[in-house]
Design a protein around this motif. Structure first.
Motif, short mmCIF file in Angstrom:
data_model
loop_
_atom_site.label_atom_id
_atom_site.label_comp_id
_atom_site.label_asym_id
_atom_site.label_seq_id
_atom_site.Cartn_x
_atom_site.Cartn_y
_atom_site.Cartn_z
N THR A 135 0.83 -1.21 0.00
CA THR A 135 0.00 0.00 0.00
C THR A 135 0.86 1.25 0.00
O THR A 135 2.07 1.19 0.24
N ALA A 136 0.22 2.38 -0.23
CA ALA A 136 0.92 3.66 -0.13
C ALA A 136 1.49 3.85 1.27
O ALA A 136 2.59 4.38 1.42
N ALA A 137 0.78 3.41 2.29
CA ALA A 137 1.29 3.53 3.67
C ALA A 137 2.59 2.75 3.83
O ALA A 137 3.50 3.21 4.54
N ASP A 138 2.71 1.60 3.17
CA ASP A 138 3.96 0.83 3.23
C ASP A 138 5.10 1.64 2.62
O ASP A 138 6.20 1.69 3.17
N VAL A 139 4.84 2.26 1.50
CA VAL A 139 5.87 3.06 0.83
C VAL A 139 6.20 4.30 1.65
O VAL A 139 7.37 4.66 1.82
N LEU A 140 5.20 4.95 2.19
CA LEU A 140 5.43 6.15 2.99
C LEU A 140 6.24 5.86 4.24
O LEU A 140 6.94 6.74 4.75
N SER A 141 6.20 4.63 4.72
CA SER A 141 6.92 4.28 5.95
C SER A 141 8.31 3.72 5.69
O SER A 141 9.03 3.38 6.62
N CYS A 142 8.73 3.61 4.42
CA CYS A 142 10.05 3.03 4.14
C CYS A 142 11.04 4.13 3.74
O CYS A 142 10.67 5.24 3.38
N ASP A 143 12.32 3.74 3.81
CA ASP A 143 13.40 4.67 3.48
C ASP A 143 14.06 4.33 2.14
O ASP A 143 14.81 5.14 1.59
N ALA A 144 13.84 3.12 1.66
CA ALA A 144 14.34 2.67 0.35
C ALA A 144 13.47 1.51 -0.09
O ALA A 144 12.81 0.87 0.73
N ILE A 145 13.49 1.24 -1.40
CA ILE A 145 12.63 0.19 -1.95
C ILE A 145 13.37 -0.58 -3.04
O ILE A 145 14.16 0.01 -3.79
N ILE A 146 13.12 -1.87 -3.07
CA ILE A 146 13.58 -2.72 -4.17
C ILE A 146 12.33 -3.30 -4.82
O ILE A 146 11.46 -3.85 -4.15
N LEU A 147 12.27 -3.17 -6.14
CA LEU A 147 11.13 -3.67 -6.91
C LEU A 147 11.56 -4.92 -7.67
O LEU A 147 12.70 -4.99 -8.16
N GLY A 148 10.67 -5.88 -7.78
CA GLY A 148 10.95 -7.08 -8.55
C GLY A 148 9.74 -7.45 -9.39
O GLY A 148 8.61 -7.37 -8.92
N THR A 149 9.99 -7.84 -10.62
CA THR A 149 8.88 -8.18 -11.51
C THR A 149 9.30 -9.17 -12.57
O THR A 149 10.49 -9.32 -12.87
N THR A 150 8.32 -9.81 -13.12
CA THR A 150 8.51 -10.60 -14.32
C THR A 150 8.30 -9.69 -15.51
O THR A 150 7.69 -8.62 -15.40
N GLU A 151 8.82 -10.12 -16.65
CA GLU A 151 8.55 -9.44 -17.92
C GLU A 151 7.33 -10.11 -18.52
O GLU A 151 7.33 -11.32 -18.75
N ASN A 152 6.28 -9.35 -18.73
CA ASN A 152 5.04 -9.89 -19.30
C ASN A 152 4.71 -9.12 -20.56
O ASN A 152 4.37 -7.93 -20.48
N LEU A 153 4.82 -9.78 -21.69
CA LEU A 153 4.54 -9.15 -22.98
C LEU A 153 5.35 -7.86 -23.18
O LEU A 153 4.86 -6.85 -23.65
N GLY A 154 6.61 -7.89 -22.76
CA GLY A 154 7.50 -6.75 -22.92
C GLY A 154 7.26 -5.63 -21.93
O GLY A 154 7.73 -4.51 -22.12
N TYR A 155 6.55 -5.93 -20.84
CA TYR A 155 6.21 -4.90 -19.85
C TYR A 155 6.29 -5.53 -18.46
O TYR A 155 6.42 -6.74 -18.31
N MET A 156 6.22 -4.70 -17.43
CA MET A 156 6.20 -5.22 -16.07
C MET A 156 4.92 -6.01 -15.81
O MET A 156 3.96 -5.90 -16.57
N SER A 157 4.93 -6.78 -14.74
CA SER A 157 3.73 -7.54 -14.40
C SER A 157 2.57 -6.59 -14.12
O SER A 157 2.77 -5.45 -13.66
N GLY A 158 1.37 -7.07 -14.36
CA GLY A 158 0.18 -6.28 -14.04
C GLY A 158 0.12 -5.96 -12.56
O GLY A 158 -0.36 -4.90 -12.16
N ALA A 159 0.62 -6.87 -11.73
CA ALA A 159 0.61 -6.65 -10.28
C ALA A 159 1.48 -5.46 -9.90
O ALA A 159 1.09 -4.63 -9.08
N LEU A 160 2.68 -5.35 -10.50
CA LEU A 160 3.55 -4.21 -10.17
C LEU A 160 2.96 -2.92 -10.74
O LEU A 160 3.01 -1.87 -10.08
#
Length: 159
Positions: A51-76
Protein backbone atom coordinates in the motif's frame (compact mmCIF):
# COMPACT_ATOMS: atom_id res chain seq x y z
CA UNK A 1 15.88 2.59 12.57
CA UNK A 2 15.46 2.57 8.79
CA UNK A 3 13.15 0.43 6.68
CA UNK A 4 13.84 -1.30 3.38
CA UNK A 5 10.75 -2.42 1.50
CA UNK A 6 10.88 -5.13 -1.15
CA UNK A 7 7.88 -5.15 -3.48
CA UNK A 8 8.30 -8.17 -5.71
CA UNK A 9 5.91 -10.14 -7.87
CA UNK A 10 6.71 -13.86 -7.55
CA UNK A 11 4.15 -15.99 -9.41
CA UNK A 12 6.42 -19.03 -9.88
CA UNK A 13 8.91 -21.03 -7.85
CA UNK A 14 11.81 -19.43 -9.75
CA UNK A 15 10.60 -15.88 -9.17
CA UNK A 16 9.91 -16.76 -5.54
CA UNK A 17 13.57 -17.76 -5.29
CA UNK A 18 14.56 -14.32 -6.62
CA UNK A 19 12.40 -12.45 -4.12
CA UNK A 20 13.63 -14.65 -1.26
CA UNK A 21 17.24 -14.13 -2.36
CA UNK A 22 16.76 -10.35 -2.41
CA UNK A 23 15.35 -10.51 1.11
CA UNK A 24 18.16 -12.83 2.28
CA UNK A 25 20.82 -10.53 0.87
CA UNK A 26 19.27 -7.52 2.59
CA UNK A 27 18.99 -9.39 5.90
CA UNK A 28 22.71 -10.22 5.71
CA UNK A 29 23.40 -6.56 6.57
CA UNK A 30 21.64 -6.95 9.93
CA UNK A 31 23.41 -10.27 10.52
CA UNK A 32 26.75 -8.51 10.13
CA UNK A 33 25.92 -5.89 12.77
CA UNK A 34 27.09 -6.23 16.34
CA UNK A 35 25.23 -8.81 18.36
CA UNK A 36 21.73 -7.62 19.23
CA UNK A 37 22.05 -4.48 17.11
CA UNK A 38 19.47 -4.37 14.33
CA UNK A 39 19.62 -1.25 12.20
CA UNK A 40 17.16 -2.10 9.45
CA UNK A 41 13.61 -3.32 9.23
CA UNK A 42 13.37 -5.33 6.02
CA UNK A 43 10.04 -6.42 4.62
CA UNK A 44 8.91 -8.19 1.44
CA UNK A 45 5.33 -7.51 0.38
CA UNK A 46 3.77 -8.76 -2.88
CA UNK A 47 2.71 -5.81 -5.07
CA UNK A 48 -1.03 -6.53 -4.86
CA UNK A 49 -0.80 -6.31 -1.05
CA UNK A 50 1.61 -3.35 -0.77
CA UNK A 51 0.00 0.00 0.00
CA UNK A 52 0.92 3.66 -0.13
CA UNK A 53 1.29 3.53 3.67
CA UNK A 54 3.96 0.83 3.23
CA UNK A 55 5.87 3.06 0.83
CA UNK A 56 5.43 6.15 2.99
CA UNK A 57 6.92 4.28 5.95
CA UNK A 58 10.05 3.03 4.14
CA UNK A 59 13.40 4.67 3.48
CA UNK A 60 14.34 2.67 0.35
CA UNK A 61 12.63 0.19 -1.95
CA UNK A 62 13.58 -2.72 -4.17
CA UNK A 63 11.13 -3.67 -6.91
CA UNK A 64 10.95 -7.08 -8.55
CA UNK A 65 8.88 -8.18 -11.51
CA UNK A 66 8.51 -10.60 -14.32
CA UNK A 67 8.55 -9.44 -17.92
CA UNK A 68 5.04 -9.89 -19.30
CA UNK A 69 4.54 -9.15 -22.98
CA UNK A 70 7.50 -6.75 -22.92
CA UNK A 71 6.21 -4.90 -19.85
CA UNK A 72 6.20 -5.22 -16.07
CA UNK A 73 3.73 -7.54 -14.40
CA UNK A 74 0.18 -6.28 -14.04
CA UNK A 75 0.61 -6.65 -10.28
CA UNK A 76 3.55 -4.21 -10.17
CA UNK A 77 1.74 -1.79 -12.49
CA UNK A 78 -1.28 -1.95 -10.17
CA UNK A 79 1.04 -1.18 -7.24
CA UNK A 80 2.36 1.91 -9.02
CA UNK A 81 -1.16 3.03 -9.93
CA UNK A 82 -2.25 2.88 -6.29
CA UNK A 83 0.81 4.52 -4.69
CA UNK A 84 1.78 7.11 -7.29
CA UNK A 85 -0.15 10.17 -6.17
CA UNK A 86 -0.21 9.45 -2.42
CA UNK A 87 3.62 9.10 -2.48
CA UNK A 88 4.53 11.63 -5.18
CA UNK A 89 5.46 14.56 -2.97
CA UNK A 90 6.44 12.76 0.23
CA UNK A 91 8.91 10.24 -1.22
CA UNK A 92 10.90 12.32 -3.70
CA UNK A 93 14.53 11.24 -3.74
CA UNK A 94 13.78 7.81 -2.25
CA UNK A 95 16.52 5.30 -3.12
CA UNK A 96 15.41 2.34 -5.22
CA UNK A 97 16.74 -0.64 -7.09
CA UNK A 98 14.99 -3.26 -9.17
CA UNK A 99 15.28 -6.61 -10.85
CA UNK A 100 13.42 -8.12 -13.79
CA UNK A 101 13.00 -11.80 -14.59
CA UNK A 102 12.93 -11.54 -18.37
CA UNK A 103 12.37 -14.45 -20.68
CA UNK A 104 13.41 -12.18 -23.53
CA UNK A 105 15.38 -8.94 -23.27
CA UNK A 106 13.60 -6.96 -20.52
CA UNK A 107 14.20 -3.56 -22.06
CA UNK A 108 10.52 -2.58 -22.29
CA UNK A 109 10.06 -3.47 -18.64
CA UNK A 110 13.22 -1.61 -17.66
CA UNK A 111 12.16 1.55 -19.48
CA UNK A 112 8.67 1.43 -17.97
CA UNK A 113 9.94 1.06 -14.39
CA UNK A 114 12.53 3.78 -14.82
CA UNK A 115 9.97 6.11 -16.39
CA UNK A 116 7.49 5.69 -13.53
CA UNK A 117 10.22 6.01 -10.89
CA UNK A 118 11.56 9.11 -12.63
CA UNK A 119 8.05 10.58 -12.43
CA UNK A 120 8.03 9.78 -8.71
CA UNK A 121 11.46 11.43 -8.52
CA UNK A 122 12.97 8.35 -6.89
CA UNK A 123 16.75 7.88 -7.09
CA UNK A 124 18.07 4.68 -8.65
CA UNK A 125 21.00 3.63 -6.44
CA UNK A 126 21.97 0.33 -8.08
CA UNK A 127 22.10 -0.63 -11.75
CA UNK A 128 19.02 -2.52 -12.85
CA UNK A 129 19.37 -6.28 -12.69
CA UNK A 130 17.84 -8.03 -15.68
CA UNK A 131 17.82 -11.81 -15.37
CA UNK A 132 17.53 -12.64 -19.09
CA UNK A 133 16.80 -15.84 -20.95
CA UNK A 134 16.71 -19.38 -19.62
CA UNK A 135 16.77 -19.82 -15.83
CA UNK A 136 20.25 -19.63 -14.29
CA UNK A 137 21.27 -20.25 -10.71
CA UNK A 138 23.36 -17.07 -10.91
CA UNK A 139 20.11 -15.07 -10.94
CA UNK A 140 19.65 -16.00 -7.27
CA UNK A 141 23.16 -14.84 -6.34
CA UNK A 142 22.67 -11.61 -8.30
CA UNK A 143 19.43 -10.87 -6.42
CA UNK A 144 21.14 -11.55 -3.09
CA UNK A 145 23.81 -9.03 -4.04
CA UNK A 146 21.20 -6.46 -5.06
CA UNK A 147 19.41 -6.83 -1.72
CA UNK A 148 22.64 -6.65 0.24
CA UNK A 149 23.97 -3.62 -1.66
CA UNK A 150 20.80 -1.57 -1.27
CA UNK A 151 20.49 -2.52 2.41
CA UNK A 152 24.15 -1.74 3.09
CA UNK A 153 23.90 1.67 1.45
CA UNK A 154 20.80 2.46 3.48
CA UNK A 155 22.27 1.17 6.75
CA UNK A 156 25.57 3.01 6.23
CA UNK A 157 23.84 6.30 5.39
CA UNK A 158 25.15 6.45 1.81
CA UNK A 159 21.59 7.38 0.79
Amino acid sequence: MKKLLIVAHAPSSNTQQLATATLTGAQRVNANCRKGEINLVIEWIPPLQATAADVLSCDAIILGTTENLGYMSGALKDFFDRIYYPCLEAKQGMPFGFYIRAGHDGTGTQKAIQSICQGLKWKQVQPELICRGEWQVSFVTDCESLGENVACGLECGVY
